[in-house]
Design a protein around this motif. Structure first.
Motif, PDB file in Angstrom:
ATOM      1  N   THR A   7       1.056   3.621   9.598  1.00  0.00           N
ATOM      2  CA  THR A   7       0.403   3.268  10.860  1.00  0.00           C
ATOM      3  C   THR A   7      -0.598   2.142  10.635  1.00  0.00           C
ATOM      4  O   THR A   7      -0.630   1.169  11.399  1.00  0.00           O
ATOM      5  N   THR A   8      -1.384   2.252   9.595  1.00  0.00           N
ATOM      6  CA  THR A   8      -2.349   1.203   9.252  1.00  0.00           C
ATOM      7  C   THR A   8      -1.627  -0.104   8.977  1.00  0.00           C
ATOM      8  O   THR A   8      -2.061  -1.171   9.417  1.00  0.00           O
ATOM      9  N   TRP A  11      -0.571  -1.818  12.268  1.00  0.00           N
ATOM     10  CA  TRP A  11      -1.697  -2.457  12.947  1.00  0.00           C
ATOM     11  C   TRP A  11      -2.174  -3.693  12.179  1.00  0.00           C
ATOM     12  O   TRP A  11      -2.485  -4.722  12.782  1.00  0.00           O
ATOM     13  N   ASP A  12      -2.217  -3.617  10.857  1.00  0.00           N
ATOM     14  CA  ASP A  12      -2.646  -4.765  10.052  1.00  0.00           C
ATOM     15  C   ASP A  12      -1.694  -5.948  10.220  1.00  0.00           C
ATOM     16  O   ASP A  12      -2.132  -7.094  10.368  1.00  0.00           O
ATOM     17  N   ASP A  15      -1.924  -7.494  13.791  1.00  0.00           N
ATOM     18  CA  ASP A  15      -3.203  -8.198  13.915  1.00  0.00           C
ATOM     19  C   ASP A  15      -3.149  -9.531  13.170  1.00  0.00           C
ATOM     20  O   ASP A  15      -3.591 -10.559  13.685  1.00  0.00           O
ATOM     21  N   VAL A  39      -5.156  -7.462  19.515  1.00  0.00           N
ATOM     22  CA  VAL A  39      -4.953  -6.129  18.969  1.00  0.00           C
ATOM     23  C   VAL A  39      -6.247  -5.323  19.016  1.00  0.00           C
ATOM     24  O   VAL A  39      -7.280  -5.769  18.526  1.00  0.00           O
ATOM     25  N   ARG A  41      -6.840  -1.766  17.844  1.00  0.00           N
ATOM     26  CA  ARG A  41      -6.316  -0.567  17.185  1.00  0.00           C
ATOM     27  C   ARG A  41      -7.084   0.686  17.593  1.00  0.00           C
ATOM     28  O   ARG A  41      -6.495   1.737  17.758  1.00  0.00           O
ATOM     29  N   ASN A  44      -5.725   1.968  20.663  1.00  0.00           N
ATOM     30  CA  ASN A  44      -4.281   2.146  20.597  1.00  0.00           C
ATOM     31  C   ASN A  44      -3.578   1.241  21.610  1.00  0.00           C
ATOM     32  O   ASN A  44      -2.711   1.667  22.361  1.00  0.00           O
ATOM     33  N   VAL A  46      -2.320  -3.060  22.596  1.00  0.00           N
ATOM     34  CA  VAL A  46      -2.165  -4.493  22.374  1.00  0.00           C
ATOM     35  C   VAL A  46      -2.295  -5.126  23.752  1.00  0.00           C
ATOM     36  O   VAL A  46      -1.613  -4.718  24.700  1.00  0.00           O
TER      37      VAL A  46
END
Length: 159
Positions: A7-8, A11-12, A15, A39, A41, A44, A46
């Motif tokens: 999940t991280t 998002w990374d 982004d 983004v 995060r 949750n 975008v």
């Protein structure tokens, strides 16, 4: 790799990549267009800035399921993100998101035609390869040795 790490990673990557192709349904067809992604995060979400007169707003209202395709072709990093989109008119959030990409389309964040397109993701898949040159070397080595190349990380993630 644990789910939290995946999940991280999603998002990374989104982004870092920053721009994506937003795909919406237009009746029987799927249409994609490039968009600058903001983004958030912790929310949750975008976000995108869009124009009230654009067709994508109507498409999202009729069919809220969308796909965001992020691609860093030079770095061989990709994310496909599925989610639900809504059109919002939050003037404070518009000012918060205002930046260089928006200035290409509007004179100021106070333009009454600016809307927010908010995507809440439900699923993502990412591919994170070591880069173009290394990927080509691995593919060539695999072809010679008649094996499959290790092209980096790939994961499907429920968000």
């Amino acid at each position: 790799m644990a789910h939290t790490d995946d999940t991280t990673k999603v998002w990374d990557l989104i982004d870092k990549i920053g721009f994506c192709m937003l795909a919406t349904e237009t009746g029987n067809d799927i249409r994609a267009r490039p968009m600058a992604a903001y983004v958030e995060r912790m929310e949750n979400s975008v976000y995108f800035l869009t124009d009230a007169d654009s067709h994508k707003d109507d498409e999202v209202e009729a069919h809220p399921n969308v796909c965001l395709a992020f691609a860093d072709t030079k770095g061989q990093k990709y994310v496909s993100l599925s989610g639900t989109a809504t059109v919002e008119n939050d003037r404070e959030k518009i000012k918060e998101l205002w930046g260089t990409p928006a200035k290409a389309w509007w004179d100021s964040p106070d333009d009454p035609k600016i809307r927010i397109l908010r995507v809440t993701p439900s699923f993502a898949e990412y591919w994170d390869s070591p880069g173009t040159v290394i990927s080509y070397i691995k593919m060539a080595a695999a072809a010679v040795s008649n094996t499959k190349p290790d092209m980096g990380e790939n994961a499907k993630v429920n968000l």
